[in-house]
Design an enzyme around this catalytic site. Structure first.
Site, PDB file in Angstrom:
ATOM      1  N   HIS A  24       4.787   5.863  11.566  1.00 40.28           N
ATOM      2  CA  HIS A  24       4.320   5.703  10.189  1.00 40.28           C
ATOM      3  C   HIS A  24       3.355   6.863   9.928  1.00 40.28           C
ATOM      4  CE1 HIS A  24       3.207   4.005   6.450  1.00 40.28           C
ATOM      5  NE2 HIS A  24       2.902   2.766   6.809  1.00 40.28           N
TER       6      HIS A  24
ATOM      7  N   ARG B  44      11.093   3.944   3.463  1.00 38.50           N
ATOM      8  CA  ARG B  44      10.755   2.951   4.500  1.00 38.50           C
ATOM      9  C   ARG B  44      12.036   2.224   4.865  1.00 38.50           C
ATOM     10  NH1 ARG B  44       5.740  -1.107   4.605  1.00 38.50           N
ATOM     11  NH2 ARG B  44       4.813   0.894   5.147  1.00 38.50           N
TER      12      ARG B  44
ATOM     13  N   ARG C 169       0.797  -1.224   0.000  1.00 36.64           N
ATOM     14  CA  ARG C 169       0.000   0.000   0.000  1.00 36.64           C
ATOM     15  C   ARG C 169       0.834   1.280   0.000  1.00 36.64           C
ATOM     16  NH1 ARG C 169      -2.673  -3.858   1.575  1.00 36.64           N
ATOM     17  NH2 ARG C 169      -0.704  -4.335   2.565  1.00 36.64           N
ATOM     18  N   THR C 170       1.794   1.371   0.888  1.00 32.82           N
ATOM     19  CA  THR C 170       2.473   2.659   1.067  1.00 32.82           C
ATOM     20  C   THR C 170       3.257   3.019  -0.189  1.00 32.82           C
ATOM     21  OG1 THR C 170       2.642   2.080   3.392  1.00 32.82           O
ATOM     22  CG2 THR C 170       3.907   3.986   2.656  1.00 32.82           C
TER      23      THR C 170
ATOM     24  N   LYS D 176      25.557  -3.599  -0.664  1.00 34.19           N
ATOM     25  CA  LYS D 176      27.021  -3.578  -0.732  1.00 34.19           C
ATOM     26  C   LYS D 176      27.613  -2.813   0.442  1.00 34.19           C
ATOM     27  CE  LYS D 176      26.356  -2.952  -5.653  1.00 34.19           C
ATOM     28  NZ  LYS D 176      26.367  -1.852  -6.624  1.00 34.19           N
TER      29      LYS D 176
END
Ligand code: CP
Length: 308
Positions: A129, A101, A51-52, A80
């Site tokens: 959030h 995120r 969703r986000t 890396k």
């Protein structure tokens, strides 16, 4: 508002402004189809999302902008060993705004210190959030007509559930709001959250393990899943994962207009039979997420809007 890192970065006035703009965009989509032309959104997702990430991308595309980014740490140079600071220094010259995120709490805050463009926290570990909170507030305002005078039950994983932490901090500032925290003992709201609520002179909450006992008084039931990815021990997750399952029997104890919200994804905590109940708003809630993110992008990029 240069970045959005925490739901408490937003004043009540900021929230009202974003909600009004989101509603205007929802009702006048063609007016906004070019406002972000030539602007680029980078979605830097070091953790999975449906969703986000997709609603951010849909939001920018509907505003006439473009999107770039990665959807897992493995497909970026983080694999890396590149630091968030170095990544953001580089992405600042490729994009105009970032949604990030990250599994580590505070990573978007670190990014903001090295960034020349706005950073939006799209979820950091168990911490916060804020765009989910804006989504929740837009849903509540649109569906209940108010953000005050509300009793809201938050049920499930209240320890690791960042959406609950963000929402509680944002809603404690409205008049006559009561929280009922419903969780197993092991997944109760953390003390730091209670301390933050106290700093806002908010003590109007109760804690219980019983969803059945709590449900009759609720105007909103905010269900959450048990956050498997944040458990150190699989046995604990298996023991706790089905602590609460909202089914039609429990819904028979609820008010006829109680709204059921869930940030999604759902696992087992809401029976699919509940999906057809008119009180189930969680899929509508996901749609509201796109409009509030459109509003947020407009404000952070300071583009012209037409709501007044
Ligand atoms: N609500 C939410 O954050 O969903 P995703 O993890 O799918 O983005």
């Amino acid at each position: 508002m240069k970045h959005l890192l925490d739901s408490m970065d937003l004043s009540i006035q900021d929230i009202d402004d974003l909600i009004n703009l989101a509603i205007h965009i929802k009702n006048n989509r063609t007016m906004y189809r070019d406002v972000c032309k030539y602007k680029k959104l980078a979605t830097l997702f070091y953790e999975p999302s449906t969703r986000t990430r997709l609603s951010f991308e849909a939001a920018m595309l509907e505003l006439g902008g473009s999107v770039l980014g990665f959807s897992s740490a493995n497909s970026s140079s983080a694999s890396k060993g590149e630091s968030v600071a170095d990544t953001i220094r580089v992405v600042s010259s490729y994009a105009d705004i970032v949604a990030m995120r990250h599994p580590l709490e505070g990573a978007p805050m670190v990014a903001s210190r090295f960034s020349r463009i706005p950073i939006i926290n799209a979820g950091d570990g168990g911490h916060n959030h804020p765009t989910q909170t804006l989504t929740d507030l837009l849903t509540i305002k649109s569906e209940k007509g108010r953000l005050d005078n509300i009793t809201i039950g938050m049920c499930g994983d209240l320890k690791f559930g960042r959406t609950v932490h963000s929402l509680a901090k944002a809603m404690c500032r409205y008049e006559n709001v009561k929280f009922v925290f419903i969780s197993p003992k092991e997944l109760r709201v953390p003390d730091y959250l209670k301390d933050e609520l106290k700093e806002h002179n908010f003590t109007n909450y109760t804690e219980t393990e019983s969803l059945e006992m709590a449900i009759p008084e609720l105007d909103i039931l905010y269900m959450t899943r048990v956050q498997k990815e944040r458990f150190f021990n699989e046995a604990d997750y298996i023991r706790l994962k089905d602590s609460y399952i909202l089914d039609m029997e429990k819904m028979s104890l609820a008010k006829s207009d109680m709204a059921i919200l869930h940030p999604l994804p759902r696992v087992n905590e809401i029976s699919v039979k509940v999906d057809n109940d008119p009180r189930a708003l969680y899929f509508k809630q996901a749609e509201y997420g796109k409009y509030i993110r459109m509003a947020l992008i407009c404000r952070l990029l300071e583009v012209e809007t037409y709501e007044n």
